[in-house]
Design a protein around this motif. Structure first.
Motif, PDB file in Angstrom:
ATOM      1  N   LYS A 143       0.822  -1.215   0.000  1.00 38.09           N
ATOM      2  CA  LYS A 143       0.000   0.000   0.000  1.00 38.09           C
ATOM      3  C   LYS A 143       0.853   1.261   0.000  1.00 38.09           C
ATOM      4  CE  LYS A 143      -3.835  -2.152   2.428  1.00 38.09           C
ATOM      5  NZ  LYS A 143      -4.638  -2.136   3.649  1.00 38.09           N
ATOM      6  N   GLY A 144       2.157   1.110  -0.094  1.00 39.80           N
ATOM      7  CA  GLY A 144       3.037   2.259  -0.163  1.00 39.80           C
ATOM      8  C   GLY A 144       3.632   2.680   1.168  1.00 39.80           C
ATOM      9  N   VAL A 145       3.313   1.979   2.236  1.00 36.01           N
ATOM     10  CA  VAL A 145       3.924   2.270   3.531  1.00 36.01           C
ATOM     11  C   VAL A 145       5.343   1.711   3.459  1.00 36.01           C
ATOM     12  CG1 VAL A 145       3.804   1.829   6.010  1.00 36.01           C
ATOM     13  CG2 VAL A 145       1.695   2.103   4.694  1.00 36.01           C
ATOM     14  N   ASN A 146       6.348   2.581   3.609  1.00 37.73           N
ATOM     15  CA  ASN A 146       7.692   2.066   3.372  1.00 37.73           C
ATOM     16  C   ASN A 146       8.751   2.498   4.385  1.00 37.73           C
ATOM     17  OD1 ASN A 146       7.939   4.714   2.651  1.00 37.73           O
ATOM     18  ND2 ASN A 146       8.579   4.313   0.544  1.00 37.73           N
ATOM     19  N   ARG A 147       8.386   3.306   5.345  1.00 36.90           N
ATOM     20  CA  ARG A 147       9.374   3.703   6.349  1.00 36.90           C
ATOM     21  C   ARG A 147       9.137   2.928   7.622  1.00 36.90           C
ATOM     22  NH1 ARG A 147      10.570   9.889   6.289  1.00 36.90           N
ATOM     23  NH2 ARG A 147      12.255   9.111   7.565  1.00 36.90           N
ATOM     24  N   PHE A 148      10.217   2.631   8.330  1.00 38.21           N
ATOM     25  CA  PHE A 148      10.135   1.815   9.538  1.00 38.21           C
ATOM     26  C   PHE A 148       9.122   2.385  10.524  1.00 38.21           C
ATOM     27  CE2 PHE A 148      11.303   0.278  13.698  1.00 38.21           C
ATOM     28  CZ  PHE A 148      11.660  -1.047  13.478  1.00 38.21           C
ATOM     29  N   SER A 149       9.209   3.671  10.800  1.00 35.40           N
ATOM     30  CA  SER A 149       8.324   4.282  11.802  1.00 35.40           C
ATOM     31  C   SER A 149       6.865   4.228  11.379  1.00 35.40           C
ATOM     32  CB  SER A 149       8.740   5.727  12.078  1.00 35.40           C
ATOM     33  OG  SER A 149       8.663   6.500  10.892  1.00 35.40           O
ATOM     34  N   VAL A 150       6.593   4.358  10.089  1.00 33.76           N
ATOM     35  CA  VAL A 150       5.208   4.302   9.597  1.00 33.76           C
ATOM     36  C   VAL A 150       4.689   2.866   9.669  1.00 33.76           C
ATOM     37  CG1 VAL A 150       3.693   4.793   7.644  1.00 33.76           C
ATOM     38  CG2 VAL A 150       5.620   6.306   8.124  1.00 33.76           C
ATOM     39  N   LEU A 151       5.539   1.901   9.312  1.00 34.05           N
ATOM     40  CA  LEU A 151       5.154   0.499   9.460  1.00 34.05           C
ATOM     41  C   LEU A 151       4.855   0.182  10.925  1.00 34.05           C
ATOM     42  CD1 LEU A 151       7.737  -1.215   7.095  1.00 34.05           C
ATOM     43  CD2 LEU A 151       5.248  -1.407   6.911  1.00 34.05           C
ATOM     44  N   GLU A 152       5.704   0.656  11.799  1.00 32.95           N
ATOM     45  CA  GLU A 152       5.530   0.392  13.226  1.00 32.95           C
ATOM     46  C   GLU A 152       4.194   0.950  13.727  1.00 32.95           C
ATOM     47  OE1 GLU A 152       8.226   0.754  17.266  1.00 32.95           O
ATOM     48  OE2 GLU A 152       8.582   2.167  15.630  1.00 32.95           O
ATOM     49  N   ARG A 153       3.837   2.149  13.288  1.00 32.14           N
ATOM     50  CA  ARG A 153       2.559   2.742  13.700  1.00 32.14           C
ATOM     51  C   ARG A 153       1.368   2.012  13.100  1.00 32.14           C
ATOM     52  NH1 ARG A 153       5.420   7.581  13.101  1.00 32.14           N
ATOM     53  NH2 ARG A 153       4.550   7.956  11.032  1.00 32.14           N
TER      54      ARG A 153
ATOM     55  N   THR B 156      13.531  -4.770  -0.440  1.00 33.13           N
ATOM     56  CA  THR B 156      14.825  -4.102  -0.498  1.00 33.13           C
ATOM     57  C   THR B 156      14.821  -2.989   0.539  1.00 33.13           C
ATOM     58  OG1 THR B 156      14.074  -2.593  -2.228  1.00 33.13           O
ATOM     59  CG2 THR B 156      15.234  -4.571  -2.935  1.00 33.13           C
ATOM     60  N   ARG B 157      15.978  -2.704   1.043  1.00 31.49           N
ATOM     61  CA  ARG B 157      16.167  -1.660   2.052  1.00 31.49           C
ATOM     62  C   ARG B 157      17.093  -0.614   1.471  1.00 31.49           C
ATOM     63  NH1 ARG B 157      19.885  -0.272   6.101  1.00 31.49           N
ATOM     64  NH2 ARG B 157      18.935   0.240   8.112  1.00 31.49           N
ATOM     65  N   LYS B 158      16.668   0.644   1.549  1.00 34.66           N
ATOM     66  CA  LYS B 158      17.501   1.734   1.046  1.00 34.66           C
ATOM     67  C   LYS B 158      17.686   2.760   2.145  1.00 34.66           C
ATOM     68  CE  LYS B 158      18.239   4.977  -2.632  1.00 34.66           C
ATOM     69  NZ  LYS B 158      17.817   5.525  -3.895  1.00 34.66           N
ATOM     70  N   SER B 159      18.935   3.047   2.446  1.00 31.38           N
ATOM     71  CA  SER B 159      19.278   4.060   3.457  1.00 31.38           C
ATOM     72  C   SER B 159      19.659   5.349   2.752  1.00 31.38           C
ATOM     73  CB  SER B 159      20.464   3.598   4.302  1.00 31.38           C
ATOM     74  OG  SER B 159      20.146   2.434   5.000  1.00 31.38           O
ATOM     75  N   TYR B 160      19.216   6.455   3.340  1.00 30.57           N
ATOM     76  CA  TYR B 160      19.549   7.774   2.819  1.00 30.57           C
ATOM     77  C   TYR B 160      20.463   8.471   3.822  1.00 30.57           C
ATOM     78  CZ  TYR B 160      15.734   6.940  -0.440  1.00 30.57           C
ATOM     79  OH  TYR B 160      14.932   6.405  -1.405  1.00 30.57           O
ATOM     80  N   PRO B 161      21.562   9.056   3.345  1.00 31.31           N
ATOM     81  CA  PRO B 161      22.507   9.729   4.253  1.00 31.31           C
ATOM     82  C   PRO B 161      21.976  11.105   4.670  1.00 31.31           C
ATOM     83  CG  PRO B 161      23.298   9.878   2.002  1.00 31.31           C
ATOM     84  CD  PRO B 161      22.037   9.060   1.967  1.00 31.31           C
ATOM     85  N   GLU B 162      20.984  11.087   5.515  1.00 26.12           N
ATOM     86  CA  GLU B 162      20.354  12.317   5.988  1.00 26.12           C
ATOM     87  C   GLU B 162      20.403  12.354   7.503  1.00 26.12           C
ATOM     88  OE1 GLU B 162      16.352  12.063   4.546  1.00 26.12           O
ATOM     89  OE2 GLU B 162      16.938  12.311   2.454  1.00 26.12           O
ATOM     90  N   VAL B 163      20.120  13.520   8.047  1.00 28.80           N
ATOM     91  CA  VAL B 163      19.995  13.657   9.490  1.00 28.80           C
ATOM     92  C   VAL B 163      18.592  14.170   9.762  1.00 28.80           C
ATOM     93  CG1 VAL B 163      20.865  14.808  11.557  1.00 28.80           C
ATOM     94  CG2 VAL B 163      22.452  14.136   9.735  1.00 28.80           C
ATOM     95  N   PRO B 164      17.763  13.423  10.468  1.00 29.07           N
ATOM     96  CA  PRO B 164      18.007  12.059  10.961  1.00 29.07           C
ATOM     97  C   PRO B 164      18.031  11.055   9.803  1.00 29.07           C
ATOM     98  CG  PRO B 164      15.722  12.675  11.366  1.00 29.07           C
ATOM     99  CD  PRO B 164      16.403  13.888  10.784  1.00 29.07           C
ATOM    100  N   PRO B 165      18.649   9.903  10.029  1.00 29.24           N
ATOM    101  CA  PRO B 165      18.738   8.894   8.960  1.00 29.24           C
ATOM    102  C   PRO B 165      17.345   8.462   8.502  1.00 29.24           C
ATOM    103  CG  PRO B 165      20.054   8.257  10.872  1.00 29.24           C
ATOM    104  CD  PRO B 165      19.276   9.466  11.255  1.00 29.24           C
ATOM    105  N   ARG B 166      17.235   8.203   7.214  1.00 24.67           N
ATOM    106  CA  ARG B 166      15.969   7.739   6.650  1.00 24.67           C
ATOM    107  C   ARG B 166      16.227   6.412   5.959  1.00 24.67           C
ATOM    108  NH1 ARG B 166      13.164   9.367   1.355  1.00 24.67           N
ATOM    109  NH2 ARG B 166      15.077  10.555   1.031  1.00 24.67           N
ATOM    110  N   VAL B 167      15.372   5.434   6.256  1.00 27.79           N
ATOM    111  CA  VAL B 167      15.453   4.112   5.640  1.00 27.79           C
ATOM    112  C   VAL B 167      14.089   3.794   5.063  1.00 27.79           C
ATOM    113  CG1 VAL B 167      15.881   1.653   6.042  1.00 27.79           C
ATOM    114  CG2 VAL B 167      17.218   3.360   7.278  1.00 27.79           C
ATOM    115  N   GLU B 168      14.073   3.304   3.833  1.00 25.27           N
ATOM    116  CA  GLU B 168      12.822   2.929   3.192  1.00 25.27           C
ATOM    117  C   GLU B 168      12.899   1.485   2.706  1.00 25.27           C
ATOM    118  OE1 GLU B 168      11.368   7.295   1.597  1.00 25.27           O
ATOM    119  OE2 GLU B 168      11.993   5.794   0.131  1.00 25.27           O
ATOM    120  N   TYR B 169      11.775   0.827   2.791  1.00 22.54           N
ATOM    121  CA  TYR B 169      11.650  -0.565   2.354  1.00 22.54           C
ATOM    122  C   TYR B 169      10.661  -0.624   1.205  1.00 22.54           C
ATOM    123  CZ  TYR B 169      13.894  -1.511   6.795  1.00 22.54           C
ATOM    124  OH  TYR B 169      14.781  -1.533   7.841  1.00 22.54           O
ATOM    125  N   THR B 170      10.982  -1.417   0.198  1.00 21.57           N
ATOM    126  CA  THR B 170      10.072  -1.607  -0.921  1.00 21.57           C
ATOM    127  C   THR B 170      10.033  -3.085  -1.288  1.00 21.57           C
ATOM    128  OG1 THR B 170      11.845  -1.134  -2.499  1.00 21.57           O
ATOM    129  CG2 THR B 170      10.406   0.701  -1.906  1.00 21.57           C
TER     130      THR B 170
END
Length: 123
Positions: free
Chosen positions: A34-44, A68-82
């Protein structure tokens, strides 16, 4: 006898069940579809799942080639799953499970299962 019957480790049904049978796994896949792809959003979205369990399930799905897991070099770190192609191929299975549950496992079902002894004379 089929060759897969003699060698359970080569049975495609068993192999698929090994991937998707963990508690929460199907719901994680459902949400990713359904397009939910960030850890925190999945957790909620998965009320009651612990962060440790979510992390373990996502790692297992990644290892199996389902996400697949993709990390973005941001602050705070962002990780997305697809979902991968393998992951997307599991979504019709989840859709069928939803349809089955709606038909057979809800209180308002119209077709109650028939027991074998219901057809017996005098039943």
């Amino acid at each position: 006898m089929r060759s897969t019957d003699a060698q359970p480790e080569s049975c495609p049904v068993l192999k698929t069940a090994d991937i998707i049978s963990g508690k929460w796994t199907l719901l994680i896949l459902r949400d990713l579809s359904k397009g939910v792809n960030r850890f925190s959003v999945l957790e909620r979205s998965l009320v009651g799942i612990s962060p440790k369990t979510l992390s373990e399930r996502l790692k297992g799905l990644e290892k199996a080639g389902i996400v697949t897991r993709k990390s973005y070099p941001e602050v705070p770190p962002r990780v997305e799953y697809t979902l991968t192609s393998m992951g997307w191929d599991l979504i019709p299975l989840i859709d069928h499970m939803r349809d089955y549950g709606a038909k057979w496992l809800t209180d308002g079902r119209s077709d109650a299962p028939v027991r074998a002894d219901d057809d017996a004379p005098g039943a």
